[in-house]
Design a protein around this motif. Structure first.
Motif, short mmCIF file in Angstrom:
data_model
loop_
_atom_site.label_atom_id
_atom_site.label_comp_id
_atom_site.label_asym_id
_atom_site.label_seq_id
_atom_site.Cartn_x
_atom_site.Cartn_y
_atom_site.Cartn_z
N LEU A 45 0.78 -1.19 0.04
CA LEU A 45 0.14 0.06 -0.03
C LEU A 45 0.88 1.22 0.13
O LEU A 45 0.62 2.30 -0.63
N LEU A 46 1.97 1.38 0.86
CA LEU A 46 2.75 2.24 0.84
C LEU A 46 3.56 2.69 -0.58
O LEU A 46 3.58 3.59 -1.08
N LEU A 47 3.96 1.55 -1.11
CA LEU A 47 4.73 1.68 -2.39
C LEU A 47 3.70 2.20 -3.53
O LEU A 47 4.42 2.91 -4.38
N LYS A 48 2.44 1.60 -3.32
CA LYS A 48 1.67 2.10 -4.33
C LYS A 48 1.20 3.50 -4.48
O LYS A 48 0.82 4.34 -5.17
N SER A 49 0.88 3.91 -3.00
CA SER A 49 0.65 5.19 -2.55
C SER A 49 1.72 6.14 -2.69
O SER A 49 1.23 7.64 -3.09
N ASN A 50 3.05 6.04 -2.57
CA ASN A 50 4.05 6.76 -2.84
C ASN A 50 4.98 6.30 -3.59
O ASN A 50 6.19 6.02 -3.22
N PRO A 51 4.74 6.11 -5.06
CA PRO A 51 5.87 5.30 -5.70
C PRO A 51 7.13 6.09 -6.11
O PRO A 51 8.09 5.60 -6.60
N VAL A 52 6.93 7.44 -6.00
CA VAL A 52 8.10 7.96 -6.45
C VAL A 52 9.23 8.02 -5.11
O VAL A 52 10.12 7.70 -5.38
N HIS A 53 8.68 8.56 -3.97
CA HIS A 53 9.73 8.33 -2.71
C HIS A 53 9.57 7.56 -1.87
O HIS A 53 10.64 7.02 -1.26
N LYS A 54 8.57 6.66 -2.08
CA LYS A 54 8.34 5.32 -1.39
C LYS A 54 8.65 5.51 0.34
O LYS A 54 9.06 4.76 1.10
N LYS A 55 8.19 6.59 0.63
CA LYS A 55 8.56 7.19 2.31
C LYS A 55 7.10 7.48 2.86
O LYS A 55 5.91 7.73 2.33
N ILE A 56 7.24 7.27 4.32
CA ILE A 56 5.85 7.82 4.91
C ILE A 56 6.13 9.23 5.37
O ILE A 56 7.42 9.96 5.29
N PRO A 57 5.35 10.19 5.61
CA PRO A 57 4.02 9.57 5.74
C PRO A 57 3.07 9.77 4.33
O PRO A 57 3.56 10.72 3.53
N VAL A 58 2.00 9.01 4.26
CA VAL A 58 1.08 9.10 3.20
C VAL A 58 -0.26 9.28 3.86
O VAL A 58 -0.65 8.49 4.64
N LEU A 59 -1.13 10.34 3.54
CA LEU A 59 -2.34 10.45 3.82
C LEU A 59 -3.05 9.91 2.70
O LEU A 59 -2.80 10.25 1.53
N ILE A 60 -4.07 9.14 3.13
CA ILE A 60 -5.04 8.41 2.01
C ILE A 60 -6.67 8.97 2.29
O ILE A 60 -7.10 8.60 3.45
N HIS A 61 -7.14 9.88 1.53
CA HIS A 61 -8.36 10.42 1.81
C HIS A 61 -9.07 9.87 0.56
O HIS A 61 -9.01 10.38 -0.75
N ASP A 62 -10.27 9.21 0.80
CA ASP A 62 -11.27 8.55 0.06
C ASP A 62 -10.58 8.07 -1.40
O ASP A 62 -10.86 8.10 -2.62
N GLY A 63 -9.43 7.29 -0.71
CA GLY A 63 -8.68 6.51 -1.83
C GLY A 63 -7.35 7.14 -2.37
O GLY A 63 -6.82 6.72 -3.39
N LYS A 64 -7.44 8.49 -2.22
CA LYS A 64 -6.43 9.44 -2.93
C LYS A 64 -5.21 9.69 -1.89
O LYS A 64 -5.53 10.38 -1.11
N PRO A 65 -4.23 9.33 -2.39
CA PRO A 65 -3.09 9.50 -1.73
C PRO A 65 -2.28 11.00 -1.69
O PRO A 65 -2.07 11.42 -2.82
N VAL A 66 -2.13 11.47 -0.52
CA VAL A 66 -1.17 12.83 -0.53
C VAL A 66 0.05 12.37 0.07
O VAL A 66 0.07 11.94 1.23
N CYS A 67 1.10 12.80 -0.46
CA CYS A 67 2.53 12.57 0.10
C CYS A 67 3.30 13.79 0.50
O CYS A 67 2.89 14.77 0.11
N GLU A 68 4.19 13.92 1.39
CA GLU A 68 5.07 14.81 1.92
C GLU A 68 4.49 15.58 2.78
O GLU A 68 3.47 16.03 2.66
N SER A 69 4.96 15.71 4.08
CA SER A 69 4.36 16.23 5.32
C SER A 69 3.86 17.51 5.21
O SER A 69 2.81 17.74 5.75
N LEU A 70 4.54 18.49 4.70
CA LEU A 70 4.25 19.77 4.73
C LEU A 70 2.78 19.88 3.93
O LEU A 70 1.92 20.78 4.02
#
Length: 221
Positions: A45-70
């Motif tokens: 799920l993490l690799l799929k949600s953040n395929p570019v950086h492959k890092k946490i955190p990732v916020l998933i809202h209604d199936g849509k991922p948002v990456c990078e903490s700020l």
């Protein structure tokens, strides 16, 4: 107000970046599913949600991922805009808040890592730089209650997670943050009076235990 249904945070307990998202969600009163990641064996799920950086955190809202903490914190502020605004409404003040949050991103984490990871002259250089960074941030805080004034906001959310690493920085670098930046220490104590912060940050000595495991892994000791 957007639906809170389907809010998930992919995170790791000690991450100051993930803690930013947790604090922002708590400030807004958003209920969410927390998924602790194993960073040694990242989930599909993490690799799929953040395929570019492959890092946490990732916020998933209604199936849509948002990456990078700020970016996540800004997203949370935009979506749940009816409660506890984190960014100021004035465009110039918003720009300043983004500048100092970015400063924390670029400076504090990197310098703190060098403090525990290096030895000798290189560690001394990192300590000197960290003191300069903290004093710059203290000058920006001034005599205000929070970085934005009387209201807990974006810079506070960006920076406060790093304060439970202060003990590790002091112990590894052999210096006192209260001596070099007393107003920052007082600000951190004020922030810890907020439920959103107190429930998110870990005991600094537990963080130091984690740092010690990293030191062993990298052969620093």
């Amino acid at each position: 107000m957007a639906s809170e249904k389907g809010v998930m945070l992919l995170d790791y307990w000690v991450s100051p970046f993930g803690q930013r998202a947790r604090i922002a969600l708590a400030e807004k009163g958003v209920e969410y599913v927390y998924k602790e990641e194993n960073l040694g064996q990242k989930s599909e799920l993490l690799l799929k949600s953040n395929p570019v950086h492959k890092k946490i955190p990732v916020l998933i809202h209604d199936g849509k991922p948002v990456c990078e903490s700020l970016i996540i914190v800004e997203y949370i502020d935009d979506v749940w805009s009816d409660k506890a605004p984190l960014l100021p409404s004035d465009p110039y003040q918003r720009a300043q808040a983004r500048f100092w949050a970015d400063f924390v991103d670029k400076k504090v984490y990197d310098c703190g890592t060098r403090l525990w990871k290096l030895k000798g002259d290189e560690q001394e250089a990192a300590k000197k730089e960290m003191i300069e960074i903290l004093q710059l941030l203290e000058a920006q805080l001034g005599d205000k209650k929070y970085f934005g004034g009387d209201t807990f906001g974006f810079i506070d959310v960006a920076f406060i997670p790093f304060t439970n690493w202060f003990y590790s920085y002091e112990t590894c670098g052999n210096f006192s943050i209260e001596e070099v930046a007393p107003k920052l220490v007082a600000w951190a104590k004020r922030c810890m009076e907020r439920e959103s912060v107190a429930k998110t940050l870990y005991d600094p000595k537990k963080v130091y235990e984690f740092v010690c495991t990293l030191k062993k892994r990298f052969g620093v000791e």
